[in-house]
Each structure stands twice: as C-alpha cells, then as structure tokens.
Design a protein around this motif. Sequence first.
Motif, PDB file in Angstrom:
ATOM      1  N   UNK A 224       0.957  -1.391   0.150  1.00  0.00           N
ATOM      2  CA  UNK A 224      -0.010  -0.082   0.240  1.00  0.00           C
ATOM      3  C   UNK A 224       0.919   1.372  -0.107  1.00  0.00           C
ATOM      4  N   UNK A 225       1.951   1.182   0.737  1.00  0.00           N
ATOM      5  CA  UNK A 225       2.844   2.308   0.837  1.00  0.00           C
ATOM      6  C   UNK A 225       3.455   2.727  -0.477  1.00  0.00           C
TER       7      UNK A 225
ATOM      8  N   UNK B  79      -0.381  10.262 -10.687  1.00  0.00           N
ATOM      9  CA  UNK B  79      -1.479  10.184 -10.108  1.00  0.00           C
ATOM     10  C   UNK B  79      -2.616   9.582 -10.689  1.00  0.00           C
ATOM     11  N   UNK B  80      -2.389   9.127 -12.026  1.00  0.00           N
ATOM     12  CA  UNK B  80      -3.155   8.307 -12.959  1.00  0.00           C
ATOM     13  C   UNK B  80      -3.241   6.634 -12.443  1.00  0.00           C
ATOM     14  N   UNK B  81      -2.206   6.375 -11.745  1.00  0.00           N
ATOM     15  CA  UNK B  81      -1.731   5.150 -11.403  1.00  0.00           C
ATOM     16  C   UNK B  81      -2.418   4.868  -9.997  1.00  0.00           C
TER      17      UNK B  81
ATOM     18  N   UNK C 299      -3.972   2.123  -2.383  1.00  0.00           N
ATOM     19  CA  UNK C 299      -3.577   2.054  -1.103  1.00  0.00           C
ATOM     20  C   UNK C 299      -4.762   2.259  -0.094  1.00  0.00           C
ATOM     21  N   UNK C 300      -5.723   3.190  -0.343  1.00  0.00           N
ATOM     22  CA  UNK C 300      -6.908   3.105   0.415  1.00  0.00           C
ATOM     23  C   UNK C 300      -7.572   1.911   0.684  1.00  0.00           C
ATOM     24  N   UNK C 301      -7.857   1.484  -0.346  1.00  0.00           N
ATOM     25  CA  UNK C 301      -8.268  -0.051  -0.344  1.00  0.00           C
ATOM     26  C   UNK C 301      -7.898  -0.926   0.457  1.00  0.00           C
ATOM     27  N   UNK C 302      -6.664  -1.031   0.426  1.00  0.00           N
ATOM     28  CA  UNK C 302      -5.786  -1.997   1.245  1.00  0.00           C
ATOM     29  C   UNK C 302      -5.895  -1.653   2.894  1.00  0.00           C
ATOM     30  N   UNK C 303      -5.559  -0.254   3.032  1.00  0.00           N
ATOM     31  CA  UNK C 303      -5.652   0.035   4.451  1.00  0.00           C
ATOM     32  C   UNK C 303      -7.191  -0.063   4.975  1.00  0.00           C
ATOM     33  N   UNK C 304      -8.070  -0.047   4.216  1.00  0.00           N
ATOM     34  CA  UNK C 304      -9.489  -0.201   4.756  1.00  0.00           C
ATOM     35  C   UNK C 304      -9.848  -1.734   4.914  1.00  0.00           C
ATOM     36  N   UNK C 305      -9.049  -2.675   4.009  1.00  0.00           N
ATOM     37  CA  UNK C 305      -9.001  -4.141   4.248  1.00  0.00           C
ATOM     38  C   UNK C 305      -8.592  -4.143   5.524  1.00  0.00           C
TER      39      UNK C 305
END
Length: 85
Positions: free
Chosen positions: A35-36, A46-48, A53-59
Amino acid sequence: MSLKRLFTDHPDSVGESYLEHMSVALSFAGPLLVAGLAALIHAFLPFLFLTTASRKVKQLHARMVNRHPHPGDTSDRMPAWDPVI
C-alpha cells in the motif's frame, strides 16, 4: 525488566505467543508495504493506483478491528464503522 519480557509481554497481553504475534504482525507488514509503495507511485503518477492504497488500508483496518479480543486485552479498539470509509 528482563530481556525475555521485552519480547513476550505484549504478545501475552493479547493472548498470543511470540511466534503467533510475529506471524500476525508480518501478515500486516507485507500488505502495508505494498500500500505504501502504491501511494508513493500515485503521488508522482496520479493516474496510477487510484484506490490501491486506500482499499488495502481499509481491508487491513477491518481485519484488525474484527479480530477476536483475547482475555486480558484492554487496548482501546477503534470503531469498526467509520463514516469516511
């Protein structure tokens, strides 16, 4: 404090052995590193990795707060529901 207690007090407090706790911690470390790295790349390109990261942190957050509490675990728990998520 003895050297052994430095390695066992916290795992004991959550009902795990040293090796069990190491395994759980490592199971969070790998995905956090990914994620980092995704966030770092996203900062420059920013297009990649728009949500990686946010999805993995939420999981990982959901996994952490939904772990079964162990006897003697008095740590503060974050709420499982977050209006921002």
